[in-house]
Motif scaffolding. Structure first.
Motif, PDB file in Angstrom:
ATOM      1  N   SER A 167      18.157 -71.163  32.236  1.00  0.00           N
ATOM      2  CA  SER A 167      19.037 -70.341  33.067  1.00  0.00           C
ATOM      3  C   SER A 167      20.470 -70.342  32.529  1.00  0.00           C
ATOM      4  CB  SER A 167      19.015 -70.808  34.528  1.00  0.00           C
ATOM      5  OG  SER A 167      19.570 -72.085  34.651  1.00  0.00           O
ATOM      6  N   ILE A 168      21.105 -69.186  32.612  1.00  0.00           N
ATOM      7  CA  ILE A 168      22.469 -68.907  32.121  1.00  0.00           C
ATOM      8  C   ILE A 168      22.576 -69.132  30.603  1.00  0.00           C
ATOM      9  CG2 ILE A 168      24.935 -69.067  32.650  1.00  0.00           C
ATOM     10  CD1 ILE A 168      24.311 -70.447  35.217  1.00  0.00           C
ATOM     11  N   VAL A 196      18.414 -66.807  42.340  1.00  0.00           N
ATOM     12  CA  VAL A 196      18.740 -65.634  41.525  1.00  0.00           C
ATOM     13  C   VAL A 196      18.736 -64.375  42.409  1.00  0.00           C
ATOM     14  CG1 VAL A 196      16.282 -65.255  40.912  1.00  0.00           C
ATOM     15  CG2 VAL A 196      18.072 -64.436  39.372  1.00  0.00           C
ATOM     16  N   SER A 238      21.658 -59.976  47.053  1.00  0.00           N
ATOM     17  CA  SER A 238      22.169 -61.253  46.570  1.00  0.00           C
ATOM     18  C   SER A 238      22.754 -61.997  47.771  1.00  0.00           C
ATOM     19  CB  SER A 238      23.206 -61.033  45.464  1.00  0.00           C
ATOM     20  OG  SER A 238      23.564 -62.268  44.875  1.00  0.00           O
ATOM     21  N   GLU A 332      17.182 -60.705  38.759  1.00  0.00           N
ATOM     22  CA  GLU A 332      18.151 -60.442  37.687  1.00  0.00           C
ATOM     23  C   GLU A 332      17.976 -61.399  36.512  1.00  0.00           C
ATOM     24  OE1 GLU A 332      22.125 -59.363  38.541  1.00  0.00           O
ATOM     25  OE2 GLU A 332      21.609 -58.305  40.384  1.00  0.00           O
ATOM     26  N   LYS A 336      21.255 -64.509  35.294  1.00  0.00           N
ATOM     27  CA  LYS A 336      21.983 -64.675  36.551  1.00  0.00           C
ATOM     28  C   LYS A 336      21.422 -65.814  37.421  1.00  0.00           C
ATOM     29  CE  LYS A 336      24.907 -61.275  36.001  1.00  0.00           C
ATOM     30  NZ  LYS A 336      24.837 -59.997  36.699  1.00  0.00           N
ATOM     31  N   GLU A 338      20.830 -69.431  38.803  1.00  0.00           N
ATOM     32  CA  GLU A 338      21.611 -70.674  38.780  1.00  0.00           C
ATOM     33  C   GLU A 338      20.800 -71.828  38.211  1.00  0.00           C
ATOM     34  OE1 GLU A 338      23.999 -71.676  42.098  1.00  0.00           O
ATOM     35  OE2 GLU A 338      24.611 -69.613  42.466  1.00  0.00           O
TER      36      GLU A 338
END
Length: 394
Positions: A167-168, A196, A238, A332, A336, A338
């Motif tokens: 992630s990220i 997400v 979101s 996403e 995006k 976490e």
């Protein structure tokens, strides 16, 4: 000529929260520890967390707030290193903190203080940290792990996989943990994005015109429910309630939003008795942002005064508003997300030590492992706890 291999008691791959915690604790137990990370900066995910203030733990930490193929796996570590233990460390370093909603603890000033604290703890333990060193190869022979990084080689009887999940990726996240796990015979539970935003398509994109509107909801998926804010975006949904429910969502599933969680059953028919000349739009505007109220009233298609609308139609509208269905077409993605859900299977690890059952000296901690917490500091607490536990056995 290649320089001779350096020897350590343990090599920690990854200078994130779990890796630094593990290294610091083991170093202060008298072990010679080397931390290696391809990033040019330690604790990159810590630095961007909590809007730059790092939501470093949650006082309501409990095993039932974590997702894993084995829901019992996290119990031992979380029970042995608690939020109060980490808070004690934070206070010893003079870091001012505050509690936000739902037990979330944040730094008053900056997430940089948490990274500085972990680095200071590593220094106190004599830990060697090498940043900006890509890991070229990891091998195991004769009871020792050998890590080639840049033009250097290090060996140790213990290796800790603390490289997180994918992630990220913009901050350097990779799937290295899974490659190493498979290389050494550990199974991997299919990783997917968690915490997400969800994306919507087709009919449901009619809500795109409401991008930027936020309201408190109860988001439901099966028996799981979270009450927090939801945010409508140009791509879908979101906000905290949606990020929470996304960890439980699977492709093809529907989620339901209670858009008026404070309204008792029968509130619309009550409104009809008290304000028969009000419209549904006016009624909804009393409880929701205007743009959202207008869009929902249009969808419910009950024009005119409440007094002229049959009770059963108002009751039906109430039911729809309390469980408004959405079927997301995706998320996403890791860009995006976490955190990552899934990861190194806990079936091959000891919950007491975080060590691989079949291969002595190999450990996996933090986000690399198939243990994923709720939004709100839970994943950091798992990083601290799993890192601390592994450090007891290095």
């Amino acid at each position: 000529m290649a320089s001779p291999a350096e020897t350590y008691d343990a090599i920690v791959l990854g200078a994130g929260g779990a890796g630094l915690m593990c290294a610091a604790v083991a170093g202060q137990r008298g072990r010679r520890i080397l931390v290696i990370d391809h990033a040019d900066q330690a604790g990159k995910k810590i630095l961007i967390s909590g809007g730059g203030r790092c939501n470093f733990t949650n006082i309501h930490t409990a095993p039932d707030r974590y997702l894993s193929a084995n829901p019992h796996f996290a119990k031992s570590a979380l029970g042995r290193y608690t939020p109060q233990d980490f808070l004690g460390l934070v206070e010893r370093h003079g870091i001012a903190w505050h509690e936000k909603t739902l037990g979330q603890l944040f730094c008053d000033q900056s997430a940089r203080q948490i990274v500085a604290m972990l680095l200071a703890e590593c220094e106190a333990g004599g830990v060697a940290i090498r940043l900006g060193h890509a890991i070229a190869a990891v091998t195991h022979a004769d009871g020792r792990y050998c890590v080639t990084h840049g033009d250097r080689t290090a060996t140790a009887p213990a290796l800790v996989i603390a490289t997180g999940g994918p992630s990220i990726p913009k901050i350097g996240a990779t799937a290295l943990a899974y490659d190493l796990a498979r290389q050494f015979g550990l199974k991997v539970v299919e990783p997917r994005p968690a915490l997400v935003p969800l994306t919507l398509g087709g009919e449901e994109l009619l809500f795109r015109s409401l991008s930027g509107v936020s309201t408190e909801v109860i988001a439901r998926h099966g028996k799981t429910a979270f009450r927090e804010a939801a945010l409508l975006t140009h791509r879908g949904l979101s906000g905290p309630a949606i990020l929470q429910i996304s960890s439980y969502w699977r492709h093809g599933d529907a989620i339901a939003l209670d858009l008026l969680p404070d309204q008792p059953q029968g509130w619309l028919t009550e409104a009809k008795r008290g304000r028969p000349r009000a419209t549904l739009t006016q009624c909804l505007r009393g409880h929701l942002p205007d743009r959202l109220a207008d869009a929902l009233a249009e969808r419910l298609a009950l024009p005119g005064d409440l007094g002229n609308i049959p009770d059963r139609k108002l009751q039906d509208a109430e039911r729809r508003l309390s469980a408004w269905p959405f079927t997301p077409n995706g998320t996403e993605g890791f860009a995006k997300a976490e955190v990552t859900i899934g990861g190194i299977s806990t079936a091959g690890l000891s919950s007491q030590t975080m060590e691989a059952r079949h291969l002595p000296g190999l450990y996996a901690i933090g986000e690399a492992v198939d243990v994923t917490g709720w939004l709100g500091g839970y994943n950091f607490q798992w990083a601290w706890a799993s890192g601390w536990v592994a450090a007891q056995y290095l």
